[in-house]
Each structure stands twice: as structure tokens, then as C-alpha cells.
Scaffold this active site. Structure first.
Site, mmCIF file in Angstrom:
data_model
loop_
_atom_site.group_PDB
_atom_site.id
_atom_site.type_symbol
_atom_site.label_atom_id
_atom_site.label_comp_id
_atom_site.label_asym_id
_atom_site.label_seq_id
_atom_site.Cartn_x
_atom_site.Cartn_y
_atom_site.Cartn_z
ATOM 1 N N ARG A 1 0.820 -1.231 0.000
ATOM 2 C CA ARG A 1 0.000 0.000 0.000
ATOM 3 C C ARG A 1 0.845 1.268 0.000
ATOM 4 O O ARG A 1 0.378 2.337 0.382
ATOM 5 C CB ARG A 1 -0.979 0.016 1.167
ATOM 6 C CG ARG A 1 -1.927 -1.171 1.128
ATOM 7 C CD ARG A 1 -3.178 -0.939 1.931
ATOM 8 N NE ARG A 1 -4.030 -2.103 1.821
ATOM 9 C CZ ARG A 1 -3.956 -3.169 2.622
ATOM 10 N NH1 ARG A 1 -3.084 -3.197 3.603
ATOM 11 N NH2 ARG A 1 -4.757 -4.189 2.448
ATOM 12 N N LYS B 1 2.044 11.654 -10.509
ATOM 13 C CA LYS B 1 1.238 10.731 -11.320
ATOM 14 C C LYS B 1 2.067 9.486 -11.629
ATOM 15 O O LYS B 1 3.216 9.606 -12.062
ATOM 16 C CB LYS B 1 0.815 11.390 -12.639
ATOM 17 C CG LYS B 1 -0.395 12.285 -12.504
ATOM 18 C CD LYS B 1 -0.888 12.732 -13.877
ATOM 19 C CE LYS B 1 -2.065 13.673 -13.751
ATOM 20 N NZ LYS B 1 -2.486 14.237 -15.052
ATOM 21 N N GLU C 1 8.125 19.963 -24.243
ATOM 22 C CA GLU C 1 7.375 20.163 -22.980
ATOM 23 C C GLU C 1 7.784 21.489 -22.325
ATOM 24 O O GLU C 1 6.957 22.147 -21.683
ATOM 25 C CB GLU C 1 7.605 18.993 -22.009
ATOM 26 C CG GLU C 1 7.070 17.653 -22.474
ATOM 27 C CD GLU C 1 5.541 17.501 -22.410
ATOM 28 O OE1 GLU C 1 4.836 18.431 -21.963
ATOM 29 O OE2 GLU C 1 5.051 16.429 -22.848
ATOM 30 N N LYS D 1 5.581 23.630 -13.657
ATOM 31 C CA LYS D 1 4.740 22.461 -13.323
ATOM 32 C C LYS D 1 4.560 22.342 -11.811
ATOM 33 O O LYS D 1 3.460 22.046 -11.331
ATOM 34 C CB LYS D 1 5.343 21.185 -13.896
ATOM 35 C CG LYS D 1 4.502 19.985 -13.495
ATOM 36 C CD LYS D 1 4.527 18.824 -14.402
ATOM 37 C CE LYS D 1 3.553 17.755 -13.886
ATOM 38 N NZ LYS D 1 3.621 16.520 -14.609
ATOM 39 N N GLU E 1 -5.949 17.356 -10.160
ATOM 40 C CA GLU E 1 -6.533 17.772 -11.444
ATOM 41 C C GLU E 1 -8.030 18.047 -11.354
ATOM 42 O O GLU E 1 -8.836 17.543 -12.119
ATOM 43 C CB GLU E 1 -6.227 16.710 -12.519
ATOM 44 C CG GLU E 1 -6.269 17.324 -13.911
ATOM 45 C CD GLU E 1 -5.604 16.463 -14.983
ATOM 46 O OE1 GLU E 1 -4.542 15.867 -14.717
ATOM 47 O OE2 GLU E 1 -6.143 16.446 -16.081
ATOM 48 N N ARG F 1 -4.628 21.914 -13.129
ATOM 49 C CA ARG F 1 -3.637 20.938 -13.620
ATOM 50 C C ARG F 1 -3.938 20.501 -15.054
ATOM 51 O O ARG F 1 -3.036 20.120 -15.808
ATOM 52 C CB ARG F 1 -3.553 19.720 -12.683
ATOM 53 C CG ARG F 1 -2.448 18.755 -13.080
ATOM 54 C CD ARG F 1 -2.115 17.744 -12.003
ATOM 55 N NE ARG F 1 -1.032 16.883 -12.451
ATOM 56 C CZ ARG F 1 -0.317 16.090 -11.668
ATOM 57 N NH1 ARG F 1 -0.575 16.050 -10.379
ATOM 58 N NH2 ARG F 1 0.650 15.344 -12.150
ATOM 59 N N ASN G 1 -2.201 19.859 -20.073
ATOM 60 C CA ASN G 1 -2.506 19.069 -21.271
ATOM 61 C C ASN G 1 -2.612 19.938 -22.520
ATOM 62 O O ASN G 1 -3.153 19.501 -23.536
ATOM 63 C CB ASN G 1 -3.800 18.279 -21.058
ATOM 64 C CG ASN G 1 -3.609 17.229 -19.998
ATOM 65 O OD1 ASN G 1 -2.621 16.492 -20.014
ATOM 66 N ND2 ASN G 1 -4.510 17.194 -19.031
ATOM 67 N N HIS H 1 -2.197 18.448 -25.882
ATOM 68 C CA HIS H 1 -2.060 17.002 -25.682
ATOM 69 C C HIS H 1 -3.213 16.180 -26.256
ATOM 70 O O HIS H 1 -3.033 14.990 -26.512
ATOM 71 C CB HIS H 1 -1.868 16.679 -24.195
ATOM 72 C CG HIS H 1 -0.437 16.797 -23.763
ATOM 73 N ND1 HIS H 1 0.302 17.950 -23.926
ATOM 74 C CD2 HIS H 1 0.413 15.894 -23.183
ATOM 75 C CE1 HIS H 1 1.526 17.752 -23.448
ATOM 76 N NE2 HIS H 1 1.626 16.526 -23.003
ATOM 77 N N HIS I 1 -1.959 13.144 -28.222
ATOM 78 C CA HIS I 1 -2.259 11.741 -27.899
ATOM 79 C C HIS I 1 -2.873 11.030 -29.111
ATOM 80 O O HIS I 1 -2.595 9.850 -29.352
ATOM 81 C CB HIS I 1 -3.205 11.655 -26.698
ATOM 82 C CG HIS I 1 -2.526 12.010 -25.406
ATOM 83 N ND1 HIS I 1 -3.187 12.574 -24.334
ATOM 84 C CD2 HIS I 1 -1.233 11.909 -25.012
ATOM 85 C CE1 HIS I 1 -2.328 12.784 -23.354
ATOM 86 N NE2 HIS I 1 -1.144 12.398 -23.744
ATOM 87 N N HIS J 1 6.714 10.969 -28.037
ATOM 88 C CA HIS J 1 5.733 11.794 -27.325
ATOM 89 C C HIS J 1 6.020 13.299 -27.478
ATOM 90 O O HIS J 1 5.121 14.076 -27.817
ATOM 91 C CB HIS J 1 5.692 11.412 -25.839
ATOM 92 C CG HIS J 1 4.763 12.271 -25.039
ATOM 93 N ND1 HIS J 1 3.391 12.238 -25.197
ATOM 94 C CD2 HIS J 1 5.002 13.231 -24.101
ATOM 95 C CE1 HIS J 1 2.827 13.118 -24.396
ATOM 96 N NE2 HIS J 1 3.781 13.737 -23.711
#
Ligand code: GLY
Length: 371
Positions: free
Chosen positions: A122, A144, A195, A237, A247, A251, A255, A258, A262, A274
Site C-alpha cells: 500500500r 502521477k 514540454e 509544473k 486535477e 492541472r 494538457n 495534448h 495523444h 511523445h
């Protein structure tokens, strides 16, 4: 060394940016995670015999028992199968809740290893040691973690559903040693630069001007310039995730470009990395922002030229059916089924979310990148 502080509901943590950090990883862990006895170093195989050895020596010098777990960085390996291998490695090494996992490499290794750490018993402490520009300014910050899942067989394309399972779990510390960028392939460096440009567009025009002014020093891998680039970009960031870790709002601005990116990646994953998809996606974003009436002056900003001057792609590398791209955009996990949600600009430094983009706005973006 420069320090950026990140606020998290779990624990606040620091990002260190410098050019002599690997040698002190053990010492810092001994201060920050004093109960740790075992350190599992999950490392990208391309740096396992080089940069990683500095970290191994430093962990051993600090009295930690070190277990190395080498991973081949590929989207296919960002999988539950690799997570299970890593969990079994942690179990075999008798890793306890008080021990630490260090994730060293780019975004793929970092996301997968941090996911395994956040779920083993955990959750055990994670130290992120990003060694790509993209990971230093983006993936290693904000907690993330993720693995990819196979797409359902009835989905319109057969590729991976990226980052579909994961957690948000703050690392104990992020150590970005910019020396490691000196062995990064030029293409991967440019991917990270995309980025950085994204962060500049979200934050303010002066940051993009700084990148342009220092592009020569950056290409020459001048450590002072690299440190400044990582510090400035990571700070953008860090500030956003400190305000909105889960988010709920702001946040999502990260994107920017993006949803287009994507979709491009899902169709052209063999050809486009990417960061390259992000660069092309930013071009589409600027055109879509203008078409939506949000950024009437977007064309005067000449984003495609500015990205191209930094060596970044601004068009699709081959013919792609616009309909297929639109279907892929509708599947983006940030949107609601069938509705395309775009992060657009109202000007540099002024991002916002357009919840249901019209066909006309999407088409303007796709036209701009040659779809
Ligand atoms: N890369 C986007 C985020 O971390 O939210």
C-alpha cells in the site's frame, strides 16, 4: 544546486536541480527517509552501467543494502506484467514499508516504477531520479504514476490505452542531475524541449524568449544553461501541481496541445515520439485557439516557426486521415465519451479549457498540421 518545493496532500517534497546530485543520493535519503535499510534502484537499462553506478555507490556508502532492477524502457514494458515483476523483486528483497524505491530514467521507467512503489504494501517511499529532459520537467513531478493497458479489441485502433491505470502518490524527493542529459540522444532532448515550450506557453512569453536566446548553449549541453532550463520549466509544473494536485481544475492546463498529441501518438506511435507529438499538437492548439476566437492574434505569434527553429516537428510526418485522428481524439481519457475537450490559449500565459470543441475548431487544428 537549485531547489523547488512542491506542496502535496500526502507530504511536501523538494525537487533538487544541479550537476552533482547522483553522488549524494544516499546521503539525502539517509536524511529524508532515515528508517530505510534497503534501496531498490529501478533503472533504465541504457544507463544501468553508467550513471546508475554513481547512485549505487552513493547508496552503499550511506549504509543501504542495494538491489538493482533493470528495465528496458518501452511503452510495451509500461505494463502490469512489468509491475508484477517489480513487486516480486521487492518481495524477494524483503522490502519493508520503511524502505525506499529509487526510479531512475525517463518517464516510462518513472511512471511504471512509481506505480509499483505506490501499491506495494500500500505504498513505500519513492525517490525520482529523472535522467531525460522530459522527465525532469514533467513526468517526475506531480506524483502521477501509470501503466498502459491493451486497447479493447473493438476499439478503432489496436494500440495501447496509455496511462490507463495509475495512482497519484507524491515522491519523497526528486533529484534532477543535468549531467545525465549529456548522454541523452539529441532526439530525446528535443522531445523534452517541446514540454518546456508547452510550460512557457502556459506561463509567460519571457520563458520562451529565454529558451530561444539560449538555444545554442542548450544544444551544446552547457550545464549552467541546462540547469536553468530545468529549473524554470520544472517550476511552472511544480506551481500548478501544488495548487491542484488531483486535477480538479488548473492541472488540466498541462494538457495544452495534448489531445491532438495523444491522437497523433496513438496512430503513429512507430514514427513519432511523445515530445514530437506534443510539438505538432501545440501547432494544432494554436490554430484551434484562433478558430475558437480565443487567441485572434495566434498566427502573428508564429509558433510553428519558433518550434521549427528549435528543431521540433510542426506537421504530421505522413498522410493521416483526419477522421481517424478525430476518432482517436474522442477516446482521449481526459474528455467525456464522444466529446472533444481541448486546452487552448487566450494568449501566452492564459490557458483555458474548451469543454466541447466544435468540428470547425478541431478541423482548424488538424488543417494546420497537414491532416
Ligand atoms: N503531464 C501532465 C500532468 O502531470 O498532469
Amino acid at each position: 544546486m537549485q531547489v523547488i518545493s512542491v506542496q502535496s496532500a500526502q507530504c511536501n517534497y523538494d525537487i533538487h536541480v544541479g550537476d552533482a546530485l547522483l553522488q549524494s543520493v544516499g546521503k539525502v535519503i539517509a536524511q529524508k527517509i532515515p528508517k530505510a535499510r534497503v534501496a531498490v534502484l529501478v533503472v533504465d537499462q541504457s544507463i544501468a552501467q553508467t550513471w546508475a553506478q554513481e547512485v549505487v555507490a552513493s547508496l552503499q556508502d550511506a549504509g543501504l543494502s542495494v538491489v538493482q532492477h533493470i528495465v528496458k524502457a518501452s511503452e510495451e514494458n509500461k505494463s502490469m506484467a512489468e509491475v508484477e515483476k517489480l513487486w516480486r523483486c521487492l518481495l524477494a528483497a524483503r522490502v519493508q514499508r520503511s524502505d525506499v524505491l529509487c526510479a531512475m530514467g525517463g518517464g516510462i521507467v518513472g511512471d511504471m516504477a512509481a506505480f509499483a512503489a505506490s501499491t506495494y504494501m500500500r505504498g513505500i517511499a519513492t525517490v525520482m531520479i529523472p535522467t531525460t529532459l522530459l522527465a525532469m520537467v514533467d513526468a517526475a513531478i506531480g506524483g502521477k504514476t501509470a501503466v498502459n493497458l491493451p486497447m479493447p479489441s473493438d476499439a478503432p485502433n489496436t494500440n495501447l490505452a496509455k496511462n490507463m491505470a495509475g495512482t497519484i502518490c507524491a515522491p519523497a524527493w526528486v533529484a534532477s542531475d543535468v549531467r545525465t542529459l549529456s548522454t541523452l540522444p539529441a532526439r530525446e532532448f528535443r522531445c523534452g524541449l517541446a514540454e518546456c515550450v508547452k510550460h512557457a506557453l502556459i506561463a509567460d512569453a519571457s520563458m520562451l524568449a529565454w529558451i530561444e536566446t539560449h538555444s545554442e548553449g542548450l544544444r551544446a549541453m552547457d550545464p549552467a544553461r541546462l540547469g536553468e532550463l530545468v529549473y524554470r520549466s520544472a517550476s511552472v509544473k511544480a506551481a500548478i501541481v501544488s495548487r491542484d494536485e488531483h486535477e480538479q481544475g488548473e492541472r488540466a492546463h498541462l494538457n495544452l496541445g495534448h489531445t491532438f498529441a495523444h491522437a497523433i501518438e496513438s496512430l503513429l506511435h512507430d514514427q513519432v515520439h511523445h515530445g514530437e507529438a506534443v510539438s505538432i499538437g501545440l501547432v494544432a492548439m494554436a490554430a484551434a485557439s484562433q478558430a475558437a476566437g480565443w487567441w485572434p492574434e495566434a498566427d502573428k505569434f508564429q509558433l510553428p516557426k519558433r518550434l521549427a527553429d528549435l528543431g521540433l516537428p510542426v506537421k504530421l510526418p505522413c498522410a493521416v486521415d483526419a477522421g481517424q485522428l478525430k476518432s482517436a481524439m474522442k477516446l482521449d481519457k481526459k474528455g467525456q465519451s464522444g466529446v472533444v475537450r481541448l486546452v487552448l490559449l487566450k494568449g501566452v500565459g492564459h490557458p483555458g479549457v474548451l469543454d466541447a470543441a466544435s468540428e470547425q475548431v478541431i478541423n482548424a487544428g488538424l488543417d494546420a498540421i497537414g491532416a
